[in-house]
Design a protein around this motif. Structure first.
Motif, PDB file in Angstrom:
ATOM      1  N   THR A   1       0.758  -1.408   0.002  1.00  0.00           N
ATOM      2  CA  THR A   1       0.103   0.038   0.233  1.00  0.00           C
ATOM      3  C   THR A   1       1.121   1.241   0.045  1.00  0.00           C
ATOM      4  O   THR A   1       0.392   2.246  -0.576  1.00  0.00           O
ATOM      5  N   TYR A   2       2.065   1.108   0.509  1.00  0.00           N
ATOM      6  CA  TYR A   2       3.010   2.354   0.555  1.00  0.00           C
ATOM      7  C   TYR A   2       3.320   2.700  -0.880  1.00  0.00           C
ATOM      8  O   TYR A   2       3.473   3.784  -1.209  1.00  0.00           O
ATOM      9  N   LEU A   3       3.794   1.523  -1.636  1.00  0.00           N
ATOM     10  CA  LEU A   3       4.020   1.805  -3.211  1.00  0.00           C
ATOM     11  C   LEU A   3       2.714   2.415  -3.974  1.00  0.00           C
ATOM     12  O   LEU A   3       2.947   3.037  -4.868  1.00  0.00           O
ATOM     13  N   LEU A   4       1.586   2.130  -3.281  1.00  0.00           N
ATOM     14  CA  LEU A   4       0.423   2.506  -4.042  1.00  0.00           C
ATOM     15  C   LEU A   4      -0.175   4.178  -3.706  1.00  0.00           C
ATOM     16  O   LEU A   4      -0.303   4.712  -4.657  1.00  0.00           O
ATOM     17  N   CYS A   5       0.156   4.569  -2.445  1.00  0.00           N
ATOM     18  CA  CYS A   5       0.048   5.996  -2.253  1.00  0.00           C
ATOM     19  C   CYS A   5       1.274   6.732  -1.951  1.00  0.00           C
ATOM     20  O   CYS A   5       1.003   8.044  -2.097  1.00  0.00           O
TER      21      CYS A   5
ATOM     22  N   GLU B 212       2.137   6.736   6.778  1.00  0.00           N
ATOM     23  CA  GLU B 212       0.959   6.746   7.698  1.00  0.00           C
ATOM     24  C   GLU B 212      -0.304   6.438   6.958  1.00  0.00           C
ATOM     25  O   GLU B 212      -1.191   5.574   7.489  1.00  0.00           O
ATOM     26  N   LEU B 213      -0.552   6.800   5.771  1.00  0.00           N
ATOM     27  CA  LEU B 213      -1.785   6.399   5.001  1.00  0.00           C
ATOM     28  C   LEU B 213      -1.767   4.940   4.525  1.00  0.00           C
ATOM     29  O   LEU B 213      -2.801   4.195   4.754  1.00  0.00           O
ATOM     30  N   ALA B 214      -0.403   4.374   4.501  1.00  0.00           N
ATOM     31  CA  ALA B 214      -0.490   2.787   4.272  1.00  0.00           C
ATOM     32  C   ALA B 214      -0.758   2.272   5.567  1.00  0.00           C
ATOM     33  O   ALA B 214      -1.880   1.073   5.536  1.00  0.00           O
TER      34      ALA B 214
ATOM     35  N   ARG C  21      13.820   6.914  -4.656  1.00  0.00           N
ATOM     36  CA  ARG C  21      13.129   8.004  -4.697  1.00  0.00           C
ATOM     37  C   ARG C  21      12.522   8.242  -6.056  1.00  0.00           C
ATOM     38  O   ARG C  21      11.204   8.505  -6.421  1.00  0.00           O
ATOM     39  N   ALA C  22      13.325   7.794  -6.994  1.00  0.00           N
ATOM     40  CA  ALA C  22      13.111   7.913  -8.588  1.00  0.00           C
ATOM     41  C   ALA C  22      11.885   7.132  -8.895  1.00  0.00           C
ATOM     42  O   ALA C  22      10.958   7.383  -9.670  1.00  0.00           O
ATOM     43  N   LEU C  23      12.068   5.788  -8.417  1.00  0.00           N
ATOM     44  CA  LEU C  23      10.964   4.824  -8.790  1.00  0.00           C
ATOM     45  C   LEU C  23       9.739   5.326  -8.317  1.00  0.00           C
ATOM     46  O   LEU C  23       8.461   5.086  -9.008  1.00  0.00           O
ATOM     47  N   LEU C  24       9.625   5.514  -6.826  1.00  0.00           N
ATOM     48  CA  LEU C  24       8.481   6.080  -6.402  1.00  0.00           C
ATOM     49  C   LEU C  24       7.898   7.286  -6.817  1.00  0.00           C
ATOM     50  O   LEU C  24       6.550   7.372  -6.985  1.00  0.00           O
ATOM     51  N   ALA C  25       8.622   8.257  -7.337  1.00  0.00           N
ATOM     52  CA  ALA C  25       8.147   9.526  -8.152  1.00  0.00           C
ATOM     53  C   ALA C  25       7.243   9.190  -9.379  1.00  0.00           C
ATOM     54  O   ALA C  25       6.438   9.666  -9.451  1.00  0.00           O
ATOM     55  N   VAL C  26       8.067   8.291 -10.164  1.00  0.00           N
ATOM     56  CA  VAL C  26       7.502   7.641 -11.224  1.00  0.00           C
ATOM     57  C   VAL C  26       6.139   6.938 -11.250  1.00  0.00           C
ATOM     58  O   VAL C  26       4.830   7.265 -11.744  1.00  0.00           O
TER      59      VAL C  26
ATOM     60  N   ALA D  79       9.878  -1.477  -1.456  1.00  0.00           N
ATOM     61  CA  ALA D  79       8.814  -1.696  -0.292  1.00  0.00           C
ATOM     62  C   ALA D  79       9.594  -2.264   0.783  1.00  0.00           C
ATOM     63  O   ALA D  79       8.911  -1.868   1.990  1.00  0.00           O
ATOM     64  N   SER D  80      10.671  -2.950   0.825  1.00  0.00           N
ATOM     65  CA  SER D  80      11.368  -3.863   2.022  1.00  0.00           C
ATOM     66  C   SER D  80      12.119  -2.739   2.509  1.00  0.00           C
ATOM     67  O   SER D  80      12.240  -2.798   3.742  1.00  0.00           O
ATOM     68  N   ALA D  81      12.634  -1.639   1.868  1.00  0.00           N
ATOM     69  CA  ALA D  81      13.360  -0.669   2.375  1.00  0.00           C
ATOM     70  C   ALA D  81      12.877   0.195   3.353  1.00  0.00           C
ATOM     71  O   ALA D  81      13.453   0.533   4.293  1.00  0.00           O
TER      72      ALA D  81
END
Length: 292
Positions: A50-54, A58-60, A120-125, A193-195
């Protein structure tokens, strides 16, 4: 005398029931134990997904807790579901992608990004993709579902799901060419996600929160029902018992001369008034008029 009929399941020629086989004996879990088992199995990984999704830690965590609280409220339905983990994952993803979170004060400011530059780059994309594309990519390349399962969980048709997946992969490969391979993308999603150190709450706390919420809404529904009944009773008590037609608006009456306003006195009227004031009558002459 005939022999009594053997009980069902007893082989012919024996007078007692057979001993149950050891493999058929199963330990039945209580609803709370079954829920805690599902939570321990799904919650840690679901928080990271869910963290990767949003993109918000905290929201995850909140989304996963809300999904499991809803699952505990509907546990008879979730317990017999074909895939309870998929049921909870769908509820968590829908809560995390709700557009109403943007109006909450605590989510108006961005959270600190991951420490690693590649993460950061992957999550931003990922966060630049439309929510439906992002969810499809996460389920197919991150979780590992096949196309029909992804379509069923996102409530879309299989061709639409394939279209979303292809466009999401193209956008991701255009920004990060090294992730054009689906296997490399799957590995990077798992690493990002595991980091993050994302911990889920205890299952007992989630069950307690679900029960508190259920009690609150039950009391609110009872209070609302009582208020409606009271308002209805008051209306019936104070309502009129007969119909009184409203007074019609006034109409102009024609043919009636207008009321004349008092005007100025004439000379004759002025002289008479002056005479009456200067010679006030007294005695019987005041009551008896003079005869002429």
């Amino acid at each position: 005398m005939k022999n009594p009929t053997p009980p069902p399941g007893t082989p012919a020629g024996t007078g007692q029931r057979p001993e149950p086989h050891r493999s058929t004996v199963r330990t039945r879990l209580t609803p709370a134990q079954a829920f805690d088992t599902l939570y321990a199995f799904c919650a840690p990984a679901l928080v990271r997904q869910t963290y990767l999704l949003c993109g918000r830690r905290e929201l995850a965590r909140e989304s996963v807790e809300q999904a499991f609280q809803l699952a505990w409220q509907r546990w008879p339905e979730v317990a017999v579901d074909r895939d309870p983990a998929s049921w909870v994952r769908a509820a968590a993803h829908e809560y995390a992608l709700s557009p109403w979170h943007r109006f909450r004060p605590r989510f108006r400011h961005p959270e600190p990004p991951p420490a690693d530059a590649a993460d950061r780059a992957l999550l931003a994309v990922l966060l630049t993709l439309p929510p439906s594309y992002r969810r499809t990519l996460l389920l197919y390349d991150g979780v590992g579902l096949d196309l029909p399962e992804t379509a069923a969980e996102t409530e879309a048709s299989t061709p639409a799901t394939a279209h979303r997946l292809l466009h999401a992969r193209e956008a991701l490969a255009a920004a990060l060419p090294q992730l054009a391979d689906p296997a490399a993308l799957h590995t990077r999603l798992a690493e990002v996600a595991s980091a993050e150190r994302l911990r889920a709450a205890r299952p007992t706390a989630v069950r307690a929160g679900s029960e508190r919420r259920a009690r609150f809404w039950t009391r609110a529904a009872i209070a609302f029902t009582v208020a409606i009944i009271g308002a209805t009773a008051l209306t019936l008590r104070t309502a009129p018992t007969r119909y009184d037609p409203p007074v019609p608006p006034g109409k102009t009456v024609r043919g009636v001369p207008p009321e004349a306003a008092p005007g100025a006195l004439s000379k004759k009227q002025t002289a008479l008034r002056r005479k009456l004031r200067s010679n006030p009558a007294s005695g019987p002459e005041k009551l008896l008029p003079e005869t002429r």
